[in-house]
Scaffold this active site. Structure first.
Site, PDB file in Angstrom:
ATOM      1  N   ARG A  94      23.718  99.600  59.045  1.00  0.00           N
ATOM      2  CA  ARG A  94      24.058  99.233  60.370  1.00  0.00           C
ATOM      3  C   ARG A  94      24.744 100.510  61.031  1.00  0.00           C
ATOM      4  NH1 ARG A  94      29.116  97.405  60.172  1.00  0.00           N
ATOM      5  NH2 ARG A  94      28.580  96.008  58.193  1.00  0.00           N
ATOM      6  N   ASP A 129      20.567  98.672  84.997  1.00  0.00           N
ATOM      7  CA  ASP A 129      19.439  98.232  84.447  1.00  0.00           C
ATOM      8  C   ASP A 129      18.189  98.928  84.736  1.00  0.00           C
ATOM      9  OD1 ASP A 129      17.533  96.799  82.957  1.00  0.00           O
ATOM     10  OD2 ASP A 129      18.488  94.967  82.979  1.00  0.00           O
ATOM     11  N   LYS A 145      10.167  95.643  77.180  1.00  0.00           N
ATOM     12  CA  LYS A 145       9.587  95.847  78.298  1.00  0.00           C
ATOM     13  C   LYS A 145       8.700  97.183  78.127  1.00  0.00           C
ATOM     14  CE  LYS A 145      10.913  91.840  79.476  1.00  0.00           C
ATOM     15  NZ  LYS A 145      11.957  91.640  78.405  1.00  0.00           N
TER      16      LYS A 145
END
Ligand SMILES: Cc1ncc(COP(=O)(O)O)c(C=O)c1O
Length: 375
Positions: free
Chosen positions: A45, A169, A194
């Site tokens: 992690r 963004d 995307k």
């Protein structure tokens, strides 16, 4: 190194066996030499070689120093929001991806972090909203789904900085067409689900920054709250990004042809695409962006019949894959935005958002045309 060279080589240096393609590191933990003596990685992690490779690759493409990989685009956005505290305010573009708006309005408001939406294409309006309580300015340009373009450099130069963090963004443009850090912003965010991923087979997110202190804080939250990108998604993304430049060129050239075709169809009422010469953001887009991207929004009569008759282009959430997809923002990506706000923003029921894939453009147009003829 230039863009495509960096995309192919950064993070993919030959491994200990000379492997040209890095191995996937699935190990969740890493052996310590002795108490207090360990290598770069300790627990998956906190850090993992596969994730570190793609974080470096994305950072280098965004001309940034530090990259962080997350389990989704929203997890990446969430990590940036976690740097705020109760009483802080956010100013955000009004035409935002619906999930970002939901996170700001329905989650962070509960923790005493307020948000005001503003048309960030109007720099004067943005300036008026910025005061000492505003700690984060959130920009999405081009915006989703109306593709409004905000002038990043002008905004950066016009708003007083102090401790204000400006984030963009950059999902729709990718670093291939737009580098917000080079225009002066502090944070770049991506939904790697995307274009960076580009094949509709991996959900992920990324944050890139130049400021080391901000990076350390983001890294703390990434580890403390744990929404990390998995080793497999990291490896897949590292591989996908190698072809980003050629995919973006094709998305862009296909979209330009399709937008020009849509603009002269009698059933089509309005086309939103910054590559069209009569689009109100065309001149700004030409200077700020290296291309206009692969997303077109348009309004069409009898949209339900049109959608039902499409054969190759699928009605589906998401965008930016190699295959063309179409979405109905009213009921899909922007379903959580209140109706009156959708209408105010121009997100009408007959608005469709087409994610232009990299198929042969004649085939995409043929499918749109045959569905249109059945209206
Ligand atoms: C512009 C933009 N930002 C962020 C997101 C959220 O990304 P994800 O779906 O990977 O959480 C999306 C998703 O559609 C998006 O379009």
């Amino acid at each position: 190194m230039k863009f495509s060279t960096k995309a192919i080589h950064e993070g993919s240096e030959p491994g200990e066996h000379g492997d040209v393609i890095p191995a996937i590191h699935l190990s969740t933990t890493f052996k310590h030499e002795a108490i207090g003596i360990h290598g770069k990685f300790q627990y998956g992690r906190c850090g993992n070689p596969s994730r570190e490779a793609v974080e470096r690759q994305i950072a280098s493409l965004e001309n940034g120093k530090f990259g962080l990989g997350f389990s989704s685009g929203l997890a990446a956005i969430d990590c940036v929001l976690k740097t705020l505290k109760q009483g802080d305010k956010i100013v955000a573009s009004d035409d935002l991806y619906g999930g970002t708006r939901r996170l700001l309005t329905q989650v962070y408001s509960r923790f005493g972090i307020g948000v005001e939406y503003v048309d960030t294409t109007n720099v004067e309006l943005v300036k008026k909203k910025i005061n000492d309580d505003v700690k984060l300015l959130w920009l999405e340009t081009p915006s989703n789904p109306i593709l409004k373009v905000s002038d990043i450099k002008d905004i950066v130069e016009s708003v007083g900085r102090n401790d204000l963090v400006i984030a963009v963004d950059n999902t729709f443009m990718t670093p291939y067409f737009q580098n917000p850090l080079s225009l002066g912003v502090d944070v770049v965010v991506h939904s790697t689900s995307k274009y960076l991923g580009g094949h509709s087979d991996s959900i992920g997110g990324a944050v890139v920054v130049n400021n080391e202190k901000l990076y350390e804080e983001l890294k703390f939250h990434q580890n403390a709250t744990g929404a990390i990108m998995s080793p497999f998604d990291s490896w897949l993304l590292l591989r996908s990004i190698k072809t980003l430049s050629i995919r973006m060129e094709k998305h862009n050239s296909n979209a330009q042809k399709i937008a020009e075709w849509l603009a002269v169809q009698k059933r089509v009422k309005k086309v939103y695409y910054p590559g069209l010469e009569d689009n109100e953001y065309h001149q700004l887009a030409k200077t700020q962006m290296g291309g206009f991207g692969g997303v077109i929004s348009f309004e069409i009569d009898e949209y339900e019949t049109f959608l039902e008759n499409l054969e190759m282009v699928s009605l589906a959430e998401s965008l930016a894959g190699v295959e063309s997809l179409i979405a109905h923002p009213w009921t899909m990506s922007h379903c959580s935005v209140p109706e009156e706000e959708k209408i105010r923003l121009g997100i009408n029921k007959n608005l469709l958002r087409l994610s232009v894939g990299i198929e042969d453009v004649e085939d995409i147009i043929a499918d749109l045309e045959q569905a249109m003829e059945k209206i």
